[in-house]
Scaffold this motif. Structure first.
Motif, mmCIF file in Angstrom:
data_model
loop_
_atom_site.group_PDB
_atom_site.id
_atom_site.type_symbol
_atom_site.label_atom_id
_atom_site.label_comp_id
_atom_site.label_asym_id
_atom_site.label_seq_id
_atom_site.Cartn_x
_atom_site.Cartn_y
_atom_site.Cartn_z
ATOM 1 N N ASP A 1 20.803 66.602 10.199
ATOM 2 C CA ASP A 1 21.589 66.547 8.925
ATOM 3 C C ASP A 1 22.003 66.673 8.012
ATOM 4 O O ASP A 1 22.618 66.535 7.322
ATOM 5 C CB ASP A 1 22.056 64.687 8.807
ATOM 6 N N GLY A 2 20.543 67.800 7.436
ATOM 7 C CA GLY A 2 20.804 68.040 6.784
ATOM 8 C C GLY A 2 20.487 68.029 5.053
ATOM 9 O O GLY A 2 20.371 68.473 4.155
ATOM 10 N N PHE A 3 19.128 67.148 5.402
ATOM 11 C CA PHE A 3 18.362 66.539 4.665
ATOM 12 C C PHE A 3 17.114 66.803 4.578
ATOM 13 O O PHE A 3 16.692 66.991 5.696
ATOM 14 C CB PHE A 3 18.475 65.073 4.830
ATOM 15 N N VAL A 4 16.074 67.298 3.253
ATOM 16 C CA VAL A 4 15.045 67.440 3.761
ATOM 17 C C VAL A 4 14.319 66.617 3.628
ATOM 18 O O VAL A 4 13.448 67.239 4.548
ATOM 19 C CB VAL A 4 14.716 68.949 2.150
ATOM 20 N N THR A 5 14.470 64.984 3.400
ATOM 21 C CA THR A 5 13.478 63.704 3.832
ATOM 22 C C THR A 5 14.614 63.104 4.508
ATOM 23 O O THR A 5 16.186 63.141 3.927
ATOM 24 C CB THR A 5 13.263 64.201 3.067
ATOM 25 N N ALA A 6 14.173 61.709 4.988
ATOM 26 C CA ALA A 6 15.252 60.670 5.359
ATOM 27 C C ALA A 6 15.221 60.542 3.712
ATOM 28 O O ALA A 6 16.678 59.829 3.659
ATOM 29 C CB ALA A 6 14.254 59.757 6.034
ATOM 30 N N TYR A 7 14.326 59.845 2.948
ATOM 31 C CA TYR A 7 14.645 59.216 1.288
ATOM 32 C C TYR A 7 15.543 60.036 0.576
ATOM 33 O O TYR A 7 17.164 59.610 -0.029
ATOM 34 C CB TYR A 7 13.468 59.382 0.427
ATOM 35 N N ALA A 8 16.110 61.349 0.859
ATOM 36 C CA ALA A 8 16.691 62.076 0.264
ATOM 37 C C ALA A 8 17.840 61.585 1.014
ATOM 38 O O ALA A 8 19.877 62.006 -0.004
ATOM 39 C CB ALA A 8 17.205 63.631 1.098
ATOM 40 N N MET A 9 18.886 61.528 2.101
ATOM 41 C CA MET A 9 20.237 60.449 2.119
ATOM 42 C C MET A 9 20.330 59.373 1.668
ATOM 43 O O MET A 9 21.192 58.616 1.583
ATOM 44 C CB MET A 9 19.690 59.986 3.521
ATOM 45 N N SER A 10 19.575 58.842 1.132
ATOM 46 C CA SER A 10 19.797 57.613 0.282
ATOM 47 C C SER A 10 20.411 57.577 -1.279
ATOM 48 O O SER A 10 21.513 56.449 -1.674
ATOM 49 C CB SER A 10 18.558 56.745 -0.669
ATOM 50 N N ALA A 11 20.721 58.752 -1.743
ATOM 51 C CA ALA A 11 21.430 59.106 -2.984
ATOM 52 C C ALA A 11 21.773 60.485 -3.578
ATOM 53 O O ALA A 11 20.696 61.596 -2.839
ATOM 54 C CB ALA A 11 21.405 58.248 -4.422
ATOM 55 N N TYR A 12 22.674 60.696 -4.156
ATOM 56 C CA TYR A 12 23.220 61.881 -4.534
ATOM 57 C C TYR A 12 21.567 63.060 -5.227
ATOM 58 O O TYR A 12 21.450 63.978 -4.992
ATOM 59 C CB TYR A 12 23.819 62.587 -5.739
ATOM 60 N N ASP A 13 21.120 61.917 -6.019
ATOM 61 C CA ASP A 13 20.522 61.474 -7.395
ATOM 62 C C ASP A 13 19.225 62.575 -6.332
ATOM 63 O O ASP A 13 18.061 63.009 -6.983
ATOM 64 C CB ASP A 13 20.276 61.092 -8.098
ATOM 65 N N GLU A 14 18.672 61.277 -5.541
ATOM 66 C CA GLU A 14 17.398 61.376 -4.700
ATOM 67 C C GLU A 14 17.655 63.031 -3.735
ATOM 68 O O GLU A 14 16.261 63.402 -3.696
ATOM 69 C CB GLU A 14 17.208 60.857 -3.583
ATOM 70 N N ASP A 15 18.433 62.995 -3.142
ATOM 71 C CA ASP A 15 18.751 64.272 -2.337
ATOM 72 C C ASP A 15 18.471 65.226 -4.092
ATOM 73 O O ASP A 15 17.778 66.736 -3.249
ATOM 74 C CB ASP A 15 19.982 64.418 -1.929
ATOM 75 N N PHE A 16 19.238 65.583 -5.125
ATOM 76 C CA PHE A 16 18.750 66.471 -5.290
ATOM 77 C C PHE A 16 17.164 67.204 -5.505
ATOM 78 O O PHE A 16 15.982 67.781 -5.476
ATOM 79 C CB PHE A 16 19.248 66.372 -6.990
ATOM 80 N N VAL A 17 16.615 65.478 -6.439
ATOM 81 C CA VAL A 17 15.046 65.827 -6.762
ATOM 82 C C VAL A 17 13.717 66.163 -5.472
ATOM 83 O O VAL A 17 12.693 66.382 -5.533
ATOM 84 C CB VAL A 17 14.795 64.680 -7.463
ATOM 85 N N GLU A 18 14.885 65.166 -4.024
ATOM 86 C CA GLU A 18 13.337 65.620 -3.141
ATOM 87 C C GLU A 18 13.573 66.651 -2.600
ATOM 88 O O GLU A 18 12.735 67.570 -2.032
ATOM 89 C CB GLU A 18 14.336 64.911 -1.920
ATOM 90 N N MET A 19 14.712 67.645 -2.772
ATOM 91 C CA MET A 19 15.080 69.451 -2.463
ATOM 92 C C MET A 19 13.809 69.959 -3.298
ATOM 93 O O MET A 19 12.726 70.594 -3.265
ATOM 94 C CB MET A 19 16.299 69.326 -2.999
ATOM 95 N N ILE A 20 14.219 69.516 -4.918
ATOM 96 C CA ILE A 20 13.093 69.786 -6.107
ATOM 97 C C ILE A 20 11.387 69.715 -5.419
ATOM 98 O O ILE A 20 10.780 70.942 -5.241
ATOM 99 C CB ILE A 20 13.199 69.816 -7.001
ATOM 100 N N SER A 21 11.114 68.583 -5.390
ATOM 101 C CA SER A 21 10.002 68.115 -4.674
ATOM 102 C C SER A 21 9.201 68.659 -3.571
ATOM 103 O O SER A 21 8.315 69.106 -3.288
ATOM 104 C CB SER A 21 9.967 66.727 -4.596
ATOM 105 N N MET A 22 10.178 68.808 -2.882
ATOM 106 C CA MET A 22 9.757 69.572 -1.025
ATOM 107 C C MET A 22 9.587 70.741 -1.437
ATOM 108 O O MET A 22 8.511 71.691 -0.210
ATOM 109 C CB MET A 22 10.610 68.554 -0.216
ATOM 110 N N MET A 23 10.330 71.335 -2.127
ATOM 111 C CA MET A 23 10.004 73.504 -2.183
ATOM 112 C C MET A 23 9.261 73.144 -2.724
ATOM 113 O O MET A 23 8.228 74.178 -2.804
ATOM 114 C CB MET A 23 11.395 73.172 -2.752
ATOM 115 N N LEU A 24 8.773 72.898 -3.931
ATOM 116 C CA LEU A 24 8.019 72.513 -4.414
ATOM 117 C C LEU A 24 5.878 72.525 -4.466
ATOM 118 O O LEU A 24 5.507 73.554 -4.269
ATOM 119 C CB LEU A 24 7.727 72.111 -6.144
ATOM 120 N N VAL A 25 5.841 71.328 -3.039
ATOM 121 C CA VAL A 25 5.339 71.316 -2.908
ATOM 122 C C VAL A 25 4.115 71.296 -1.277
ATOM 123 O O VAL A 25 3.975 72.564 -0.882
ATOM 124 C CB VAL A 25 5.101 69.684 -2.293
ATOM 125 N N GLU A 26 5.495 71.833 -0.550
ATOM 126 C CA GLU A 26 5.403 72.782 0.700
ATOM 127 C C GLU A 26 5.141 74.561 0.481
ATOM 128 O O GLU A 26 4.800 75.157 1.240
ATOM 129 C CB GLU A 26 6.397 72.349 1.676
#
Length: 303
Positions: free
Chosen positions: A213-238
Motif C-alpha cells: 500500500d506504499g508504506f515502508v513499514t506497518a507502523y508508518a501506516m499509523s499517522a502522517y508524522d510516523e510515515d515521514f520519520v519511518e521513511m527517514i529511519s528505514m532509508m538511513l539504517v537500510e
C-alpha cells in the motif's frame, strides 16, 4: 468526659510516637531508590559517559534504575551496565558522528536530545505491540531493550543479532526525525501521498502488506508524522540498496486495498524524494551522503 477522652487520645499518641522512635528504625525517606536520595560513587562508566557524551555534546545518560522515568504501569528490567558503553558507543558512531560530519557540530548540539534514559527490556503495550523508544519534546529519549544489544565485537554475537542492533539505530533515527519535523514541518504534500490509507489497525498488518500500500513499514501506516520519520529511519539504517530492495519486493498484482504494484512503488519513491528534498531545503543536508555514511558505519559494526 469529652475532655478526658481528648487527654487519653493525646497520651496514647505520645506513647505511640515514643514507641516508634525507640524501637523501630523507619529509615530515611531520602534513601528510597528513585526518590532523590540514592547516590553512588562515580566509576569508569560514569567518567566514560561524561567524557564521551556530556562534555562534548551536553548529552546526559541515565542508566541507574528509576521507575519514575517510565510508565508506572509497565514491568521493565534495568539495563545491564556492561551494555551501556557498547550501546552508546555504537550510537555515537552511527548517529552522532555522521550527522556532525554532514551538518556540523552547531546543528547537532542545537537539535539533539540532551537526556537519554535506558531500559534493559522492551515496554509491552496492551494491544500486543512493544515500545522500543520514545522522545519527549525534543529533550529526552527513552531507549528500551538494551540487554539484547550485541555487535560483532561482543561475546556471543551471531548474525541474527543484527536485527536487534539495527532496531536500536532505527529508534534513534526515528526519534531524531520527529525532533527535526517538529522544529520545521515537512511539506503538506507529503500527507497527500497516502491520504485514506492511514489506520489505527496498523499492528495487525505486516510490513510486507504495508509495502503493497506504499508504506515502508506497518507502523508508518499509523499517522502522517510516523510515515515521514519511518521513511527517514528505514532509508538511513537500510541504506539505499536496502531501501531499493524494499521497493522492488512489492509483488505484482494489487494489494488487499486495491493498490497496484506500480502505484505502491511510485508512492514510496515520492516519499523518498520528499524526504531528500526536505533535508536539503530545510537543513542543508545531503541525505544520500548521510545515508551512505550511516549504512557503512552500521555494516562495520555488524558484518
Amino acid at each position: 468526659m469529652k475532655k478526658f477522652l481528648q487527654i487519653l487520645f493525646y497520651c496514647c499518641s505520645l506513647f505511640l510516637l515514643a514507641s516508634c522512635s525507640e524501637d523501630d528504625d523507619l529509615g530515611n525517606i531520602e534513601d528510597i531508590p528513585g526518590l532523590g536520595g540514592d547516590t553512588w560513587v562515580e566509576g569508569p562508566l560514569d567518567r566514560w559517559l561524561y567524557d564521551t557524551l556530556t562534555k562534548p555534546y551536553n548529552i546526559a545518560v541515565k542508566y541507574k534504575w528509576d521507575q519514575f522515568e517510565f510508565e508506572l504501569n509497565k514491568t521493565l528490567v534495568p539495563p545491564k551496565e556492561d551494555k551501556v558503553i557498547p550501546v552508546m558507543s555504537a550510537i555515537k558512531k552511527v548517529w552522532i558522528d555522521n550527522y556532525i560530519d554532514e551538518a556540523g557540530l552547531t546543528f547537532f548540539k542545537k537539535y539533539s536530545p540532551k537526556f537519554f534514559i535506558l531500559s534493559g527490556s522492551a515496554s509491552w503495550n496492551e494491544n500486543g505491540t512493544i515500545t522500543l523508544g520514545t522522545a519527549e519534546g525534543g529533550r529526552k529519549v527513552v531507549l528500551y531493550l538494551l540487554n539484547d544489544f550485541r555487535t560483532r565485537e561482543m561475546p556471543g554475537y551471531v548474525p541474527a543479532d543484527s536485527a536487534n542492533v539495527k532496531q536500536m539505530f532505527h529508534v534513534i533515527e526515528h526519534e531524531f526525525g520527529h525532533i527535526l519535523h517538529q522544529t520545521v514541518m515537512y511539506p503538506q504534500e507529503f500527507k497527500e501521498i497516502s491520504t485514506g490509507y492511514y489506520t489505527g489497525n496498523w499492528n495487525n498488518i505486516s510490513d510486507y502488506e504495508a509495502r503493497q500500500d506504499g508504506f515502508v513499514t506497518a507502523y508508518a501506516m499509523s499517522a502522517y508524522d510516523e510515515d515521514f520519520v519511518e521513511m527517514i529511519s528505514m532509508m538511513l539504517v537500510e541504506g539505499q540498496d536496502g531501501f531499493d530492495r524494499i521497493v522492488n519486493s512489492i509483488p505484482p498484482g494489487s494489494s488487499i486495498n486495491g493498490m497496484s504494484q506500480a502505484d505502491a512503488q511510485a508512492r514510496l519513491r515520492q516519499k523518498e524524494a520528499m524526504v531528500v528534498e526536505y533535508f536539503k531545503a530545510v537543513w542543508d543536508i545531503d541525505f544520500y551522503s548521510l545515508q551512505t555514511k550511516t549504512r557503512n558505519t552500521i555494516e562495520q559494526l555488524l558484518y
